[in-house]
Motif scaffolding. Structure first.
Motif, mmCIF file in Angstrom:
data_model
loop_
_atom_site.group_PDB
_atom_site.id
_atom_site.type_symbol
_atom_site.label_atom_id
_atom_site.label_comp_id
_atom_site.label_asym_id
_atom_site.label_seq_id
_atom_site.Cartn_x
_atom_site.Cartn_y
_atom_site.Cartn_z
ATOM 1 N N TYR A 152 31.461 22.840 9.133
ATOM 2 C CA TYR A 152 31.096 21.858 10.153
ATOM 3 C C TYR A 152 29.693 22.144 10.696
ATOM 4 O O TYR A 152 28.878 21.226 10.872
ATOM 5 N N ILE A 153 29.409 23.400 11.008
ATOM 6 C CA ILE A 153 28.119 23.756 11.577
ATOM 7 C C ILE A 153 27.016 23.601 10.535
ATOM 8 O O ILE A 153 25.921 23.112 10.839
ATOM 9 N N TRP A 154 27.294 23.987 9.304
ATOM 10 C CA TRP A 154 26.315 23.804 8.238
ATOM 11 C C TRP A 154 25.969 22.322 8.090
ATOM 12 O O TRP A 154 24.799 21.943 7.988
ATOM 13 N N PHE A 155 26.989 21.478 8.114
ATOM 14 C CA PHE A 155 26.753 20.034 8.002
ATOM 15 C C PHE A 155 25.936 19.525 9.195
ATOM 16 O O PHE A 155 24.980 18.757 9.023
ATOM 17 N N LEU A 156 26.291 19.942 10.401
ATOM 18 C CA LEU A 156 25.570 19.521 11.604
ATOM 19 C C LEU A 156 24.106 19.960 11.540
ATOM 20 O O LEU A 156 23.194 19.175 11.819
ATOM 21 N N HIS A 157 23.881 21.206 11.164
ATOM 22 C CA HIS A 157 22.530 21.752 11.050
ATOM 23 C C HIS A 157 21.756 21.015 9.954
ATOM 24 O O HIS A 157 20.583 20.652 10.141
ATOM 25 N N SER A 158 22.399 20.754 8.832
ATOM 26 C CA SER A 158 21.758 20.019 7.734
ATOM 27 C C SER A 158 21.408 18.596 8.154
ATOM 28 O O SER A 158 20.338 18.084 7.804
ATOM 29 N N LEU A 159 22.285 17.971 8.900
ATOM 30 C CA LEU A 159 22.037 16.615 9.385
ATOM 31 C C LEU A 159 20.821 16.583 10.306
ATOM 32 O O LEU A 159 19.965 15.691 10.197
ATOM 33 N N TYR A 160 20.729 17.563 11.191
ATOM 34 C CA TYR A 160 19.561 17.659 12.073
ATOM 35 C C TYR A 160 18.290 17.850 11.236
ATOM 36 O O TYR A 160 17.291 17.150 11.435
ATOM 37 N N ASN A 161 18.330 18.804 10.297
ATOM 38 C CA ASN A 161 17.158 19.066 9.466
ATOM 39 C C ASN A 161 16.804 17.859 8.598
ATOM 40 O O ASN A 161 15.633 17.601 8.331
ATOM 41 N N PHE A 162 17.819 17.117 8.171
ATOM 42 C CA PHE A 162 17.564 15.904 7.385
ATOM 43 C C PHE A 162 16.804 14.881 8.220
ATOM 44 O O PHE A 162 15.866 14.245 7.733
ATOM 45 N N SER A 163 17.193 14.725 9.475
ATOM 46 C CA SER A 163 16.487 13.766 10.337
ATOM 47 C C SER A 163 15.038 14.200 10.551
ATOM 48 O O SER A 163 14.124 13.364 10.542
ATOM 49 N N VAL A 164 14.807 15.497 10.707
ATOM 50 C CA VAL A 164 13.437 16.007 10.844
ATOM 51 C C VAL A 164 12.672 15.809 9.537
ATOM 52 O O VAL A 164 11.499 15.420 9.547
ATOM 53 N N PHE A 165 13.322 16.039 8.414
ATOM 54 C CA PHE A 165 12.710 15.818 7.099
ATOM 55 C C PHE A 165 12.261 14.366 6.955
ATOM 56 O O PHE A 165 11.136 14.100 6.528
ATOM 57 N N ILE A 166 13.119 13.440 7.321
ATOM 58 C CA ILE A 166 12.776 12.021 7.231
ATOM 59 C C ILE A 166 11.577 11.704 8.143
ATOM 60 O O ILE A 166 10.591 11.087 7.703
ATOM 61 N N LEU A 167 11.643 12.143 9.395
ATOM 62 C CA LEU A 167 10.572 11.839 10.334
ATOM 63 C C LEU A 167 9.253 12.524 9.965
ATOM 64 O O LEU A 167 8.184 11.907 10.022
ATOM 65 N N ASP A 168 9.332 13.775 9.579
ATOM 66 C CA ASP A 168 8.125 14.559 9.336
ATOM 67 C C ASP A 168 7.566 14.357 7.922
ATOM 68 O O ASP A 168 6.382 14.062 7.752
ATOM 69 N N ASP A 169 8.391 14.519 6.934
ATOM 70 C CA ASP A 169 7.915 14.535 5.550
ATOM 71 C C ASP A 169 7.879 13.150 4.888
ATOM 72 O O ASP A 169 7.064 12.923 4.006
ATOM 73 N N ILE A 170 8.751 12.268 5.301
ATOM 74 C CA ILE A 170 8.774 10.934 4.701
ATOM 75 C C ILE A 170 7.926 9.951 5.517
ATOM 76 O O ILE A 170 7.057 9.273 4.986
ATOM 77 N N LEU A 171 8.184 9.896 6.818
ATOM 78 C CA LEU A 171 7.474 8.946 7.673
ATOM 79 C C LEU A 171 6.174 9.498 8.282
ATOM 80 O O LEU A 171 5.415 8.760 8.884
ATOM 81 N N SER A 172 5.973 10.810 8.149
ATOM 82 C CA SER A 172 4.770 11.495 8.675
ATOM 83 C C SER A 172 4.549 11.262 10.164
ATOM 84 O O SER A 172 3.430 10.986 10.611
ATOM 85 N N TRP A 173 5.583 11.383 10.954
ATOM 86 C CA TRP A 173 5.457 11.227 12.406
ATOM 87 C C TRP A 173 4.837 12.433 12.997
ATOM 88 O O TRP A 173 5.021 13.459 13.064
#
Length: 109
Positions: free
Chosen positions: A88-109
């Motif tokens: 559960y925690i791994w999934f939660l942590h991965s989900l958070y990092n995925f959102s940062v990945f999208i914002l930072d690396d994909i959308l370049s925010w």
């Protein structure tokens, strides 16, 4: 690094290793010693988690708060005898990092 490599490291491998070290391992070891209070376990887990994210002071504070959430939820699941708090925690942590990945690396925010 390619986007695929960044994704694998930051969304899958990083959270897996960090969840193992800073939630599973630390919490399980400290929880084994019944005299250590739950709040103390959460703080120790959160401090150690935040100190490996030493990019800057703001990031340390943000990861400290994330660490409190992860450790609290881990202990809640453990106390309530839920299966696989680690997953559960791994999934939660991965989900958070995925959102940062999208914002930072994909959308370049």
């Amino acid at each position: 690094m390619s986007l695929t490599e960044i994704f694998i490291l930051s969304v899958i491998i990083g959270p897996l290793i960090e969840t193992f070290l800073f939630q599973y391992l630390i919490i399980e070891i400290l929880y084994f010693f019944k005299k250590i209070k739950i709040n103390t376990i959460i703080i120790i887990s959160s401090i150690t988690f935040s100190l490996i994210h030493y990019y800057n002071l703001i990031y340390i504070l943000v990861t400290f708060l994330s660490g409190i959430i992860y450790a609290s939820y881990y202990l809640y699941l453990k106390v309530e005898k839920q299966k696989s708090p680690f997953l559960y925690i791994w999934f939660l942590h991965s989900l958070y990092n995925f959102s940062v990945f999208i914002l930072d690396d994909i959308l370049s925010w």
